[in-house]
Design a protein around this motif. Structure first.
Motif, PDB file in Angstrom:
ATOM      1  N   ASP A   1       3.109  -9.312  11.463  1.00  0.00           N
ATOM      2  CA  ASP A   1       2.316  -9.976  10.756  1.00  0.00           C
ATOM      3  C   ASP A   1       2.308  -9.604   9.317  1.00  0.00           C
ATOM      4  N   ASP A   2       3.268  -9.993   8.357  1.00  0.00           N
ATOM      5  CA  ASP A   2       2.848  -9.572   6.910  1.00  0.00           C
ATOM      6  C   ASP A   2       2.394 -10.610   5.956  1.00  0.00           C
ATOM      7  N   ARG A   3       1.229 -10.517   5.712  1.00  0.00           N
ATOM      8  CA  ARG A   3       0.520 -11.491   5.233  1.00  0.00           C
ATOM      9  C   ARG A   3       0.040 -10.997   3.628  1.00  0.00           C
TER      10      ARG A   3
ATOM     11  N   SER B   1      -6.279  -6.015  10.982  1.00  0.00           N
ATOM     12  CA  SER B   1      -6.697  -6.622  12.355  1.00  0.00           C
ATOM     13  C   SER B   1      -7.911  -6.597  12.502  1.00  0.00           C
TER      14      SER B   1
ATOM     15  N   LYS C   1       6.327  -7.017  16.928  1.00  0.00           N
ATOM     16  CA  LYS C   1       6.012  -8.284  16.047  1.00  0.00           C
ATOM     17  C   LYS C   1       5.212  -7.870  15.059  1.00  0.00           C
TER      18      LYS C   1
ATOM     19  N   LYS D   1      -8.827  -9.995  11.092  1.00  0.00           N
ATOM     20  CA  LYS D   1      -8.589 -11.294  11.790  1.00  0.00           C
ATOM     21  C   LYS D   1      -9.410 -11.567  12.847  1.00  0.00           C
TER      22      LYS D   1
END
Length: 108
Positions: free
Chosen positions: A79-81, A89, A77, A92
Motif C-alpha cells: 500500500d503506497d499512499r 499502519s 502486498k 490506518k
C-alpha cells in the motif's frame, strides 16, 4: 510512505516448524535502515520509503537461502499512499477505530 505485508515461506526444509527462519528474518530486519516493522502471526508488516521497503523485502527473501533452504516463496502486498506522506499502519487502524466508535455511539 509505503506499507508492505510480506510472507516468506521456505520450502523443503524437512520440518513443519518455521520459527527459526522467522527469527532469522526478524534479525535481518533489525539491521535494515529507514524502515519500521511489526511481526504478526502470519506475516511481517514493513513501513518506510518504497525503495527501503523493497531493500528489506529482498533481504527477507534471501534469508532462508542463507539458512539452507533450497526454495523460497515470498508473497508481498504493498500500500503506497502518496497523498499523505506520513500515512502509517497505526493511522490506518486508528481511522477504523474512530469510525467504529462513531457507529457505536449512533442512536438506534
Amino acid at each position: 510512505m509505503a506499507i508492505a505485508e510480506v510472507t516468506v515461506i521456505p520450502i523443503g526444509t524437512g520440518t513443519t516448524s518455521l520459527s527459526s527462519y522467522v527469527a532469522d528474518m526478524q534479525n535481518i530486519l533489525e539491521r535494515q535502515r529507514g524502515i519500521s516493522y511489526q511481526l504478526t502471526s502470519m506475516s511481517t508488516i514493513i513501513e518506510g520509503p518504497l525503495n527501503e521497503v523493497f531493500t528489506a523485502i529482498a533481504a527477507l527473501h534471501e534469508a532462508p537461502f542463507l539458512s539452507g533452504a533450497q526454495r523460497v516463496s515470498t508473497s508481498v502486498k504493498i500500500d503506497d499512499r502518496r497523498d499523505k506522506p506520513d500515512a502509517s499502519s497505526v493511522q490506518k487502524l486508528q481511522s477504523v477505530q474512530d469510525k467504529l466508535i462513531s457507529l457505536h455511539n449512533r442512536p438506534n
